[in-house]
Enzyme design. Structure first.
Site, PDB file in Angstrom:
ATOM      1  N   SER A   1      -3.026   6.887   5.572  1.00 11.75           N
ATOM      2  CA  SER A   1      -2.613   5.788   6.334  1.00 11.75           C
ATOM      3  C   SER A   1      -3.359   5.533   7.716  1.00 11.75           C
ATOM      4  O   SER A   1      -3.957   6.052   8.369  1.00 11.75           O
ATOM      5  CB  SER A   1      -1.024   6.466   6.951  1.00 11.75           C
ATOM      6  OG  SER A   1      -0.450   5.286   7.754  1.00 11.75           O
TER       7      SER A   1
ATOM      8  N   SER B   1       0.690   3.819   2.242  1.00 11.30           N
ATOM      9  CA  SER B   1       0.982   4.610   3.591  1.00 11.30           C
ATOM     10  C   SER B   1       2.179   4.993   3.758  1.00 11.30           C
ATOM     11  O   SER B   1       2.283   5.862   4.745  1.00 11.30           O
ATOM     12  CB  SER B   1       0.231   3.402   4.828  1.00 11.30           C
ATOM     13  OG  SER B   1       1.155   2.580   5.001  1.00 11.30           O
TER      14      SER B   1
ATOM     15  N   LYS C   1       4.948   0.763   9.402  1.00  9.81           N
ATOM     16  CA  LYS C   1       4.834   2.198   9.802  1.00  9.81           C
ATOM     17  C   LYS C   1       6.186   2.569  10.586  1.00  9.81           C
ATOM     18  O   LYS C   1       6.999   1.783  10.690  1.00  9.81           O
ATOM     19  CB  LYS C   1       3.561   2.131  10.708  1.00  9.81           C
ATOM     20  CG  LYS C   1       2.273   1.536  10.248  1.00  9.81           C
ATOM     21  CD  LYS C   1       1.834   2.445   9.043  1.00  9.81           C
ATOM     22  CE  LYS C   1       0.519   1.604   8.716  1.00  9.81           C
ATOM     23  NZ  LYS C   1      -0.138   2.407   7.405  1.00  9.81           N
TER      24      LYS C   1
ATOM     25  N   SER D   1       0.798  -1.086   0.064  1.00  9.69           N
ATOM     26  CA  SER D   1       0.112  -0.024   0.055  1.00  9.69           C
ATOM     27  C   SER D   1       0.927   1.345   0.006  1.00  9.69           C
ATOM     28  O   SER D   1       2.181   1.306  -0.006  1.00  9.69           O
ATOM     29  CB  SER D   1      -0.915   0.010   1.388  1.00  9.69           C
ATOM     30  OG  SER D   1      -0.188   0.234   2.304  1.00  9.69           O
TER      31      SER D   1
END
Length: 249
Positions: free
Chosen positions: A197, A45, A106, A43
């Protein structure tokens, strides 16, 4: 040579091949469990730091080992073995707390005991604003995923770690949040693509130390256009050569 001798020789050869295969699989499992594990970015994010189509190695020993260091995460022990704490600013792969079958990636912005809040798009840690400087714009859909220019801000955490963030939508719903108090043994994670995100501000919540898998270390391959690395015929036009062997900061 007799028939029995020939049969024995063939049997020995097959057994040797099987033995080599088993040893190779065991070695691969040890490397994957204790040393490095490859991950792909699914993704956007973490844009602009990480892009969809990036393939990277995660160092498994960075924070010690938990049940999630093992394939399928068997519930055979709790906590971490030879554990060490992630540093603020580390880019970390972890198991999604509501569903540990999913891997998320993250950046660590909040440590145990920290008070985290977003105000008008700026990150505050323990009531102190994190320096945020606009460095320009990116007008490259491969990096931003949108067809128009996007503002880029450079954040510098209290320990000196700096990185770029994207501001896709000024005054978005995640630009102003309540204050989060990180519980003991947990971490607060955020994506560098701040307006796109799902992180600790939303569904991820606080991430227990046990859920940490490892630290993102180096991008070893990258391909654009949602293409598979197996589509070799697309490599000349879609492989991002500039991102090969690119360290993750």
């Amino acid at each position: 040579m007799s028939v029995a001798e020939k049969s024995e020789k063939k049997s020995g050869g097959l057994g040797e091949i099987v033995s080599v295969i088993i040893q190779a699989l065991l070695l691969a499992m040890v490397i994957r469990t204790l040393l490095f594990q490859p991950f792909s970015i699914p993704s956007g994010s973490m844009r602009p730091t990480l892009l969809e189509g990036d393939y990277l190695f995660v160092t498994k020993w960075s924070y010690g080992f938990s049940r999630y260091s093992l394939p399928f995460g068997p519930d055979i022990f709790s906590g971490r073995i030879w554990g060490s704490d992630p540093k603020r600013g580390d880019v970390v792969v972890f198991k999604f707390p509501p569903d540990p079958s999913l891997d998320y990636i993250k950046r660590v912005v909040g440590l145990p005991g920290d008070r985290i809040q977003m105000k008008n798009g700026q990150l505050f840690i323990n009531d102190i604003p994190v320096p945020r400087v606009k460095t320009g714009q990116i007008e490259n859909p491969d990096i931003t995923e949108v067809p128009e220019p996007v503002d880029v801000y450079r954040e510098t955490l209290p320990n000196g770690v700096s990185y770029d963030t994207l501001d896709l939508t000024p005054n978005s719903v995640t630009d102003n949040t309540r204050e989060f108090v990180v519980p003991p043994g947990n971490y607060f994670m955020m994506g560098d693509n701040r307006d796109n995100s799902s992180d600790s501000r939303l569904s991820v919540g606080y991430v227990p130390a046990e859920n940490l898998v490892g630290r993102a270390n180096i991008v070893f391959f990258s391909i654009a256009g949602k293409a598979s690395p197996l589509e070799i015929w697309k490599w000349p036009s879609l492989v991002r050569l500039s991102r090969m062997f690119h360290f993750v900061n």
